[in-house]
Design a protein around this motif. Structure first.
Motif: not given
Length: 477
Positions: A82-83, A158-161, A166-167, A181-183
């Motif tokens: 899924k990732l 959805i980023h989720r985090d 992460n910016l 970042i870090d999708f």
């Protein structure tokens, strides 16, 4: 291409990606024996739950990239699929506020997500260091985040985090964009593992395993709350209590800080932090919000915040950074038996000739065998540990060096964080304040820290006391 126009703001939408209906491995996933086949490892930028993050240089073009490592043995294979699907989507998106993903590299034991290197630093660091913090600056950052979210939400990603770490800024240029970042890496986490530095930014529904695009909006609302007030909307001494507050209480809007912001900014924060996801705006609605539109027209007030608000923002950022550094240092002072076992197994895998010693070649080959890039300074480390000039290191030296190496890195990180915390304040680190910024450090751990670091017993640690403590624990290396 810019992120906005003068009157109306729309996210840049790339052509819809074409996904292979057969479900085959995405074309940008490359199989290789080791990441070093195509990249030179420059240095380790940090370590996460699933592996480390490396600064690497592409051997084909000489450009620096970031390689985020995922260790296969701790990732559910179904979730990994899924990732990869979501990362395939993100790779097709060209957007000034979204990190560029170049490829995924897969080895026998590792997966590496190769992205652009964002050298401008974290958003909140830049914000707190700016001498003219204002609503205008906060709106600029929220606009960038909103543009990125509007784009990915259009593709049902959805980023989720969403959180400050992460910016990142793409560069140090004045007009540099904030990039997301870090999708989707949070889909790899178990529900009970969410309580990291992400807990402050989790939406109420996320604690029940529900994540929607509106969860990303809540997290962005938490960021906006802290950008305007220098405080977190929910704070407590443990992750569990923070989670409880998020699910049962409302943010405080009664302090004098909120009397000094525009009604439009307050209204946006309140709607973004609505407990019911249906009451939160979409990313597209944020882009057309009156507060953001005022910024787009260039009429939003740019008067710097009052000094006490600015200091609160600086201190909040410094506390978070210092809290993470202290937590990391305390948690890793002594290698656990599990870590020692890993080191022993690694040594045995490196020592191919069974001599009980390791040469530089054996260390490099050992890292290759487990699909892991060796630290960039591995040769220097071996030379440092080779006390008898034999050209190799023995078993005891290897274990000692590995432990000290990690502690030295943590020592440097902690000293840097402490200096940032002390800048502009009373040059003392309050143990009580630190406890509030390091959830779950309780009881005997804190008593030990106080006893060893607070030499004069006044409840504060000066930078000198901190240095003395670090030298005692790490040694003068």
């Amino acid at each position: 291409m810019g992120c906005c126009s003068s009157d109306t703001t729309y996210a840049y939408l790339a052509p819809k990606p074409q996904i292979d209906p057969s479900g085959n491995t995405p074309a940008f996933v490359r199989q290789m024996s080791n990441i070093r086949d195509h990249y030179t490892v420059v240095k380790c930028l940090g370590t996460g739950n699933f592996g480390s993050v490396y600064l690497v240089k592409d051997k084909r073009c000489g450009i620096e990239r970031v390689a985020k490592e995922l260790i296969k043995t701790i990732i559910n294979e179904n979730i990994m699929g899924k990732l990869e699907q979501e990362l395939t989507l993100v790779k097709q998106i060209e957007h000034p506020c979204i990190v560029k993903i170049y490829e995924i590299i897969e080895t026998s034991s590792r997966i590496y997500i190769i992205t652009e290197y964002l050298s401008g630093g974290m958003m909140f660091d830049k914000y707190s260091e700016n001498p003219k913090i204002s609503e205008n600056l906060a709106a600029r950052y929220i606009l960038d985040i909103g543009l990125a979210l509007n784009c990915i939400h259009k593709f049902k990603i959805i980023h989720r985090d969403i959180k400050p770490t992460n910016l990142l800024f793409e560069s140090d240029a004045p007009d540099s964009h904030v990039k997301l970042i870090d999708f989707s890496l949070m889909i790899l986490e178990k529900k009970q593992d969410f309580y990291g530095d992400s807990v402050h930014y989790m939406a109420p529904e996320a604690f029940n395993g529900i994540s929607t695009t509106k969860s990303d909006i809540w997290s962005t609302g938490v960021i906006l709350y802290s950008l305007l007030s220098g405080a977190m909307p929910f704070n407590a001494e443990s992750h569990e209590k923070i989670a409880q507050l998020i699910q049962t209480s409302s943010p405080d809007y009664t302090s004098s800080v909120w009397m000094n912001v525009t009604p439009e900014s307050l209204s946006l924060v309140q709607r973004m932090l609505s407990r019911n996801p249906k009451d939160r705006p979409t990313a597209e609605q944020i882009l057309s919000d009156p507060w953001i539109m005022t910024y787009n027209r260039g009429t939003l007030r740019s008067t710097p915040f009052d000094k006490h608000i600015h200091e609160s923002i600086i201190k909040l950022n410094a506390q978070v950074n210092l809290g993470k550094a202290v937590f990391s240092f305390i948690s890793n002072q002594v290698l656990s038996s599990k870590d020692m076992k890993k080191l022993k197994e690694m040594f045995r895998s490196f020592d191919k000739d069974g001599s009980g010693t390791l040469s530089i070649t054996e260390v490099n080959n050992g890292y290759d065998s487990v699909g892991l890039p060796p630290p960039a300074s591995v040769i220097e480390l071996i030379k440092k540990l080779d006390t008898d000039d034999s050209g190799s290191i023995d078993y005891a030296e290897f274990l000692k060096g590995s432990e000290q190496w990690a502690k030295i890195a943590m020592k440097r990180e902690l000293e840097i964080a402490a200096k940032k915390y002390e800048k502009g304040f009373d040059a003392k680190l309050s143990l009580l304040e630190l406890r509030g910024t390091i959830p779950d450090i309780q009881g005997t751990e804190w008593l030990e820290w106080l006893r060893l670091a607070d030499v004069n017993g006044d409840g504060y640690i000066t930078l000198e006391e901190l240095k003395d403590y670090l030298d005692t624990k790490v040694g003068n290396l």
